[in-house]
Design an enzyme around this catalytic site. Structure first.
Site, mmCIF file in Angstrom:
data_model
loop_
_atom_site.group_PDB
_atom_site.id
_atom_site.type_symbol
_atom_site.label_atom_id
_atom_site.label_comp_id
_atom_site.label_asym_id
_atom_site.label_seq_id
_atom_site.Cartn_x
_atom_site.Cartn_y
_atom_site.Cartn_z
ATOM 1 N NE ARG A 1 -3.901 -2.021 0.025
ATOM 2 C CZ ARG A 1 -4.775 -2.167 -0.928
ATOM 3 N NH1 ARG A 1 -4.699 -1.436 -2.027
ATOM 4 N NH2 ARG A 1 -5.741 -3.054 -0.820
ATOM 5 C CB ALA B 1 -11.267 -5.227 0.717
ATOM 6 C CD GLU C 1 -12.574 -6.517 -5.303
ATOM 7 O OE1 GLU C 1 -11.390 -6.898 -5.160
ATOM 8 O OE2 GLU C 1 -12.908 -5.690 -6.171
ATOM 9 C CD GLU D 1 -8.337 -8.101 -3.423
ATOM 10 O OE1 GLU D 1 -8.378 -8.376 -2.209
ATOM 11 O OE2 GLU D 1 -8.350 -6.939 -3.859
ATOM 12 C CD GLU E 1 -5.510 -6.311 -7.449
ATOM 13 O OE1 GLU E 1 -5.525 -6.711 -8.639
ATOM 14 O OE2 GLU E 1 -6.526 -5.985 -6.837
#
Length: 175
Positions: free
Chosen positions: A36, A48, A65, A69, A116
């Site tokens: 992040r 999320a 999601e 993910e 990601e």
């Protein structure tokens, strides 16, 4: 303001988000570790993402999601909680779901990129996540709040008493 006076405020307009506490039959939660940039760190998180389309059904977004993910699907969905994570600076509303009855998703994994691309995946026991959250070792709001809400729900009326996945959400009405 509520009393009719006018005050200037800056805030971020946000479409809303969903988060998924995916609980397996061994009492482990599916987590991902993702970089992040605003905090310059990798954080452990639950799957999320944004409500990308105005009026999007939050359950459909949560299912998407979880697939994208974690490459996981779930049979049973409930609402753990709804929250405003930072109401002083954004109108973001988040619905945190509980997903159970997990299995691997069929077909190819979702093609990831950018932040990601280097995600790590794990399944961590709920008790370990609660301990790590309270010890300050986890900083993602939806992970910490989600496992604490899960723990409180189990200690109360049980997980089957949680709101259904399609429960109304006044902060982000959907079709």
């Amino acid at each position: 303001m509520p009393d009719g006076t006018v005050a200037a405020r800056d805030y971020l307009v946000h479409p809303g988000s969903v988060a998924v506490v995916a609980l397996d039959d061994e009492d482990r939660v599916t987590v991902i570790r993702q970089y992040r940039h605003p905090v310059r760190r990798e954080l452990w998180e639950v799957p999320a993402g944004l409500l990308d389309v105005p009026g999007e059904n939050p359950l459909h977004a949560a299912q998407r999601e979880l697939y994208e993910e974690a490459h996981v699907k779930a049979e049973d969905w409930r609402v753990l909680t709804d929250l405003y994570p930072s109401p002083g600076g954004t109108d973001e509303a988040v619905r945190v779901f509980l997903a159970r009855g997990l299995s691997d998703a069929e077909g190819d994994r979702y093609a990831v990129g950018e932040e990601e691309a280097h995600m790590l995946h794990a399944r961590v026991p709920v008790a370990e996540l609660v301990r790590a959250g309270l010890a300050g070792e986890l900083q993602n709001t939806f992970l910490v709040l989600g496992v604490l809400a899960l723990t409180v729900a189990r200690a109360g009326d049980g997980l089957d008493a949680l709101r259904p996945a399609d429960a109304p959400w006044p902060a982000r009405p959907f079709d």
